[in-house]
Design a protein around this motif. Structure first.
Motif, mmCIF file in Angstrom:
data_model
loop_
_atom_site.group_PDB
_atom_site.id
_atom_site.type_symbol
_atom_site.label_atom_id
_atom_site.label_comp_id
_atom_site.label_asym_id
_atom_site.label_seq_id
_atom_site.Cartn_x
_atom_site.Cartn_y
_atom_site.Cartn_z
ATOM 1 N N PRO A 1 28.595 37.560 50.403
ATOM 2 C CA PRO A 1 29.943 37.156 49.708
ATOM 3 C C PRO A 1 29.726 36.846 48.040
ATOM 4 N N GLU A 2 28.670 36.007 47.820
ATOM 5 C CA GLU A 2 28.505 36.012 46.310
ATOM 6 C C GLU A 2 28.120 37.124 45.422
ATOM 7 N N HIS A 3 27.661 38.175 46.281
ATOM 8 C CA HIS A 3 27.455 39.574 45.237
ATOM 9 C C HIS A 3 28.508 40.284 45.204
ATOM 10 N N LEU A 4 29.528 39.741 45.674
ATOM 11 C CA LEU A 4 30.902 40.708 45.553
ATOM 12 C C LEU A 4 31.700 40.075 44.502
ATOM 13 N N PRO A 5 32.360 41.124 43.726
ATOM 14 C CA PRO A 5 33.137 40.547 42.738
ATOM 15 C C PRO A 5 34.685 40.134 43.403
ATOM 16 N N ASP A 6 35.264 39.336 42.425
ATOM 17 C CA ASP A 6 36.745 38.782 42.980
ATOM 18 C C ASP A 6 37.441 40.023 43.327
ATOM 19 N N LEU A 7 37.799 40.495 44.518
ATOM 20 C CA LEU A 7 38.698 41.493 44.935
ATOM 21 C C LEU A 7 40.246 40.826 45.087
ATOM 22 N N VAL A 8 41.090 40.910 44.002
ATOM 23 C CA VAL A 8 42.442 40.466 43.871
ATOM 24 C C VAL A 8 43.035 41.482 44.816
ATOM 25 N N ASP A 9 43.614 41.127 46.021
ATOM 26 C CA ASP A 9 44.627 41.797 46.742
ATOM 27 C C ASP A 9 46.000 41.787 46.125
ATOM 28 N N ASN A 10 46.228 42.691 45.110
ATOM 29 C CA ASN A 10 47.524 42.403 44.605
ATOM 30 C C ASN A 10 48.551 42.285 45.458
ATOM 31 N N HIS A 11 48.455 43.245 46.217
ATOM 32 C CA HIS A 11 49.909 43.124 47.269
ATOM 33 C C HIS A 11 50.172 41.841 47.727
ATOM 34 N N GLY A 12 49.328 41.294 48.731
ATOM 35 C CA GLY A 12 49.301 40.316 49.638
ATOM 36 C C GLY A 12 49.413 38.997 48.702
ATOM 37 N N PHE A 13 48.738 39.006 47.479
ATOM 38 C CA PHE A 13 48.699 37.771 46.725
ATOM 39 C C PHE A 13 50.053 37.938 45.889
ATOM 40 N N LEU A 14 50.611 38.820 45.479
ATOM 41 C CA LEU A 14 51.974 38.891 44.752
ATOM 42 C C LEU A 14 53.056 38.563 45.673
ATOM 43 N N ARG A 15 53.019 39.064 47.130
ATOM 44 C CA ARG A 15 53.948 38.867 47.837
ATOM 45 C C ARG A 15 54.204 37.330 48.060
ATOM 46 N N GLN A 16 52.944 36.441 48.241
ATOM 47 C CA GLN A 16 53.123 35.103 48.450
ATOM 48 C C GLN A 16 53.321 34.458 47.256
ATOM 49 N N LEU A 17 53.254 34.868 45.920
ATOM 50 C CA LEU A 17 53.612 34.235 44.783
ATOM 51 C C LEU A 17 55.218 34.298 44.600
ATOM 52 N N SER A 18 55.827 35.401 44.956
ATOM 53 C CA SER A 18 57.176 35.532 44.897
ATOM 54 C C SER A 18 58.079 34.631 45.700
ATOM 55 N N ASP A 19 57.602 33.424 46.340
ATOM 56 C CA ASP A 19 58.457 32.567 46.891
ATOM 57 C C ASP A 19 58.143 31.142 46.089
ATOM 58 N N GLY A 20 57.755 31.399 44.853
ATOM 59 C CA GLY A 20 57.554 30.415 43.746
ATOM 60 C C GLY A 20 57.718 30.818 42.350
ATOM 61 N N ASP A 21 58.105 30.120 41.490
ATOM 62 C CA ASP A 21 58.104 30.442 40.481
ATOM 63 C C ASP A 21 56.992 29.954 39.598
ATOM 64 N N LYS B 1 30.499 37.441 56.548
ATOM 65 C CA LYS B 1 31.482 37.155 55.747
ATOM 66 C C LYS B 1 31.851 37.973 54.904
ATOM 67 N N ALA B 2 30.823 38.665 53.961
ATOM 68 C CA ALA B 2 31.099 39.682 53.235
ATOM 69 C C ALA B 2 31.869 40.790 53.653
ATOM 70 N N LEU B 3 31.490 41.241 55.058
ATOM 71 C CA LEU B 3 32.425 42.322 55.410
ATOM 72 C C LEU B 3 34.166 41.664 55.531
ATOM 73 N N GLU B 4 34.026 40.523 56.055
ATOM 74 C CA GLU B 4 35.699 39.941 56.263
ATOM 75 C C GLU B 4 36.389 39.808 54.867
ATOM 76 N N ILE B 5 35.622 39.762 54.011
ATOM 77 C CA ILE B 5 36.227 39.803 52.497
ATOM 78 C C ILE B 5 36.692 41.253 52.493
ATOM 79 N N LEU B 6 35.605 42.314 52.770
ATOM 80 C CA LEU B 6 36.155 43.688 52.056
ATOM 81 C C LEU B 6 37.207 44.003 53.338
#
Ligand SMILES: Nc1ncnc2c1ncn2[C@@H]1O[C@H](COP(=O)(O)OP(=O)(O)OP(=O)(O)O)[C@@H](O)[C@H]1O
Ligand SMILES: [Mg+2]
Length: 462
Positions: A387-407, A350-355
């Motif tokens: 997974p709980e040992h890992l910090p929040d990794l915010v994938d800015n690219h994917g995340f912002l891409r999705q956000l761009s279809d909402g205000d 699971k942790a690897l999946e996040i990475l």
């Protein structure tokens, strides 16, 4: 009671003499006329002079060059610290300090302390020598240290291997943290120059005014503040080896012109010299900028770009070779187990999946930071990174891409920055929760763990 007074004076003088003898630095005491009245054994050892040579004589009798610091302090009635002088027949280099002696407000003489710096010089030479060794020790990386089995990294490694045998200039291009420095070391160590020096220069860190003297060196006395015997520049230091010019795009246009000349002529001219010196140096340059773009913008000389670009090796960003992440993780875990004395032996699926789902803008260096931080925060009994040992990794690219279809609208009026951030995060969370995806999928979209997602949802309810 004159006899007893005399006895007391004798006693004090003897005491003083004994104290002065104990001082490991050379000491000289002068009277108000600047004549030497006392020296200690350390002084005699240092200067090679005896009591007869100096006592009763002017305090500058021992000085081989320039004036006496003792006399200077008497004349000017103030202290001087660490002035460079040469003393005795051997002209030993010393740092000299002297302070006037006042008794009841009256100037009665001066005391001087001399510190032999030939020993310091010897030590600094030794240190320099050690540093040179260290530098070559540092350059121990080989191709085997560059991990990865992905096609892209294997291709870059092949190119590195192919260019090692020739002396042509190499340009390493890659984002920050992709391993450019590692490649530079590996190329040097595979080349016939491996036994020669490897000198790294961070072009962004060199003082603009000093670029020329740093690169090409200077002759003795070339300018104020310069060393007496001159100084070798980086090119001369790297003679017979490799000069690694890191962050080459940070060079000023003027420095670029100078560099170009050396690359063309293979000789350097020290500042203050008229005789060019041949140097045999292989240059490896690295950049994380698009140099062609910099050329278009007029920030980088085109002719220099062509010179450097003889062999170009592009090092892929980690997001283009994610299949290498497990291998890199294992090696990083091993490295930090050793460093922190830990016994962590795996990373969960699971942790690897996040990475693997993160884009790694900081590349291998960022991966190393994340894993090492996780390891520091783990309990000593825990053996697997989860997974709980890992910090929040915010994938800015994917995340912002999705956000761009909402205000997402957050009013900032009358709010603190913290309030604005919290409100923004709450709205982003709601936006994703409204997508009716599974919590696991949402956590993945946000680049956080499911646990972190639940924690954030809980906060939202409060
Ligand atoms: N392929 C790799 N295998 C193993 N470790 C790597 C690899 N690539 C990079 N690293 C490690 O990542 C870190 C960063 O590498 P390096 O300093 O060479 O990057 P860089 O490209 O020079 O970055 P920058 O542009 O920020 O200077 C180092 O700790 C290095 O050991
Ligand atoms: Mg680097």
């Amino acid at each position: 009671m004159i006899p007893s007074l005399k006895g007391e004076a004798e006693y004090v003088i003897n005491l003083l003499k004994n104290i002065i003898e104990m001082i490991p630095d050379a000491v000289m005491v002068a009277d108000r006329d600047g004549n030497c009245i006392m020296v200690n054994q350390a002084y005699k050892n240092l200067s090679g002079l005896s009591d007869e040579d100096v006592v009763g004589k002017p305090a500058d009798i021992d000085i081989a060059e320039r004036d006496s610091v003792l006399i200077k302090s008497i004349r000017e009635g103030r202290e001087f610290v660490n002035l460079l002088r040469r003393v005795g027949p051997d002209k030993r280099e010393v740092l000299c300090s002297a302070k006037p002696i006042y008794i009841q407000g009256e100037l009665v003489g001066s005391v001087g302390v001399m510190h032999d710096i030939s020993e310091i010089k010897r030590l600094s030479r030794e240190l320099e020598h050690k540093n040179r060794i260290l530098r070559s020790l540092e350059s121990k990386y080989t191709l085997d240290d560059i991990l990865g089995n992905s096609e892209k990294i294997l291709k870059a490694k092949e190119e590195a291997k192919a260019c090692a045998g020739v002396s042509a200039t190499v340009l390493l291009v890659g984002e920050s943290g992709t391993g450019k420095e590692l490649f530079a070391h590996a190329i040097h160590n595979m080349s016939p120059r491996a036994g020669g020096p490897f000198v790294r220069v961070n072009c962004a860190a060199i003082n603009k005014e000093l670029v020329e003297s740093e690169l090409f060196g200077y002759e003795g006395g070339a300018f104020t503040g310069s060393l007496r015997h001159g100084k070798k520049g980086y090119f001369e230091q790297a003679d017979g080896g490799t000069l690694f010019l890191d962050e080459i795009s940070e060079f000023s246009l003027q420095a670029q012109a100078k560099l170009l000349r050396v690359l063309q002529e293979q000789e350097v001219l020290r500042i203050g010299s008229t005789v060019p010196q041949k140097v045999d140096v292989r240059v490896i340059a690295a950049t994380n900028r698009d140099l062609e773009e910099e050329v278009r913008r007029g920030n980088f000389r085109q002719d220099l770009y062509y010179r450097l670009n003889v062999i170009k090796i592009t090092i892929p960003p980690l997001r283009e070779r994610k299949e290498d992440i497990p291998l890199l993780c294992n090696s990083i875990i091993k490295k930090y187990n050793q460093k922190y004395g830990r016994g962590i032996n795996s990373i969960s699926k699971k942790a690897l999946e996040i990475l693997m789902s993160y884009d790694w803008p900081g590349n291998v260096r960022e991966l190393e930071n994340i894993i090492s931080r996780a390891m520091i925060n783990m309990d000593i009994s825990e053996k697997e990174i989860k997974p709980e040992h890992l910090p929040d990794l915010v994938d800015n690219h994917g995340f912002l891409r999705q956000l761009s279809d909402g205000d997402i609208v957050v009013s900032v009026k009358g709010k603190t920055w913290d309030q604005v951030k919290r409100e923004f995060e709450a709205k982003v969370l709601k936006f994703f929760l409204n997508k009716k995806k599974s919590k696991t999928a949402i956590a993945k979209d946000l680049g956080i763990t499911r646990r972190a997602l639940y924690k954030k949802m809980k906060l939202l309810e409060d």
